[in-house]
Write a protein that holds these residues in place. Structure first.
Motif: not given
Length: 445
Positions: A320-332
């Motif tokens: 099923l086609p879908t879409s949206g938005y991604l929020t990423v918080v990361d640390v090395s």
């Protein structure tokens, strides 16, 4: 003081597109119809990608007929459908996100001509029960498939003549959201270098080895949210190319990288140990060092993506086609370095080149002096060997500099810095950076 940083937080919003068509019948699990043949045929089934969000059931007032009067469904795309008469005594049930039906039972009206009662339990331990008194009557357990309710079918006029639930078939595994494409974004966006710990190694009259080591705790969390409320948003596995800053098997980088990874759709929180360890030999005042442990941290917000919801019934795979938005918080991972505080003449017990290694693979190297061939002088040349012959912009390396920090200050990428300075890396990244030398940060226009 314990250093705590929220990292690897991934908030994924998604909404299935309005396809203006019902779920494919191949994926339906339809229960047995309970009731008779009166009234007109009806079918209330969600459009592909949506599920039942709310159900309202009407019955005749006490003392009147023994059947259900009507049923109204609200789907997760906020559309509404109904069958029968929407009046009389009613009862509602609104499903939580990801809530599934565990059991569903229907009863007739005692004479086999109408539907008299509906009862179901859910994965959250709740119960819905509405209809006429069916004491002494036979009950009819329904086939619930995956427990994802997408509608009802049956026959109705001024009341519900017959009724059967429509579910998604039983799935061989949890639904999967496959992220196939991400919009372009700034690979250096939102990144900053943060200090985790510092330590100095000073001369106390006796040679010794300074160990700069530690473990700090970071809180890691991943969260998937969504725009539409449906059962494919909670408990789903998300896979695909997700931007991350670093990972257990990755080198530290000041750029977001895109890697094939997977995460859970629910909120997950755990602790991660950030560790480092460096040894520095202190043989005199000239060997005194200042050590720093740092991490790169960053955040990407509302990065649009497109992909597919994949449902597998064993017989077929439904996409099923879908879409949206991604929020990423990361640390090395930790970047640990030690730089000399008081550079001086070469110690009689040290070689002319002093290398201070780090646990991250990024190395600060201090060249204390060099004898130029054919000369008795021990002066330092201005340009570090290996700089680009057309270089027009330079940076003099000072204590604490790294390839990352120099490139960032110059407004160039780490890859561009390495191209301009061919010999700053010998075996591992940035293991040949000499304090007091000039490195190249830009070419002639």
């Amino acid at each position: 003081m314990r250093w705590t940083q929220a990292i690897s937080t991934m908030a994924l919003c998604f909404a299935t597109g309005s396809l203006a068509e019902l779920w494919d019948r191949d994926i339906w699990a339809v229960g047995r119809r309970i009731g008779g043949d009166g009234g007109s045929e009806f079918q209330m089934v969600a459009e592909a990608g949506s599920v039942v969000k709310k159900i309202r059931v009407y019955k005749w007032p006490a003392g009147q007929k023994t059947s259900l009067k009507g049923i109204q469904l609200t789907f997760s795309d906020d559309t509404t459908q109904s069958a029968g008469a929407l009046d009389g005594a009613s009862q509602d049930y609104t499903f939580d996100d990801g809530e599934l039906i565990n059991t569903m039972t229907l009863w007739g009206n005692g004479v086999g001509k109408r539907t008299g009662r509906i009862h179901f339990t859910t994965s959250t331990g709740k119960t819905f029960d509405h209809g006429q008194n069916t004491d002494g009557q036979g009950d009819f357990p329904m086939e619930i498939g995956s427990g994802i309710l997408i509608g009802f079918s049956g026959r109705a006029g001024k009341e519900i003549d017959s009724l059967a639930p429509v579910f998604i078939k039983k799935l061989t595994n949890r639904p999967v959201i496959d992220v196939l494409h991400l919009d372009d974004f700034d690979r250096n966006g939102g990144l900053k270098l943060e200090t985790v710990s510092t330590k100095e190694g000073l001369w106390g009259g006796k040679p010794y080895t300074l160990t700069f080591a530690g473990t700090e705790t970071a809180t890691i969390s991943k969260t998937v949210t969504k725009e539409l409320s449906n059962s494919f948003a909670v408990g789903v596995t998300v896979t695909g190319s997700i931007p991350i800053l670093g990972g257990p098997e990755l080198s530290v980088s000041t750029q977001w990288t895109i890697t094939k990874t997977q995460m859970e759709s629910k909120t997950e929180t755990r602790s991660k140990a950030l560790t480092w360890s460096i040894d520095s030999v202190i043989n005199g005042p000239e060997d005194e060092v200042s050590c720093t442990a740092e991490v790169w941290s960053g955040r990407i917000e509302n990065l649009r993506w497109t992909g597919e919801v994949v449902l597998n019934t064993g017989d077929r795979e439904y996409k099923l086609p879908t879409s949206g938005y991604l929020t990423v918080v990361d640390v090395s991972k930790v970047i640990a370095t030690c730089a000399r505080l008081n550079p001086g003449p070469v110690s009689t017990v040290q070689p002319p080149f002093s290398t201070i290694a780090t646990s991250s693979g990024f190395t600060t190297v201090t060249r204390t002096s060099e004898t130029i061939p054919g000369s008795s002088s021990t002066t330092l040349p201005s340009a570090q060997p290996g700089t680009h012959p057309d270089c027009a912009k330079f940076h003099k390396v000072i204590a604490g500099d790294t390839c990352h920090s120099i490139a960032q200050d110059a407004g160039i990428t780490l890859e561009e810095f390495y191209t301009l300075n061919k010999k700053v890396t010998i075996e591992i990244e940035c293991d040949n950076l000499y304090r007091g030398y000039d490195v190249c940060t830009g070419l002639r226009a």
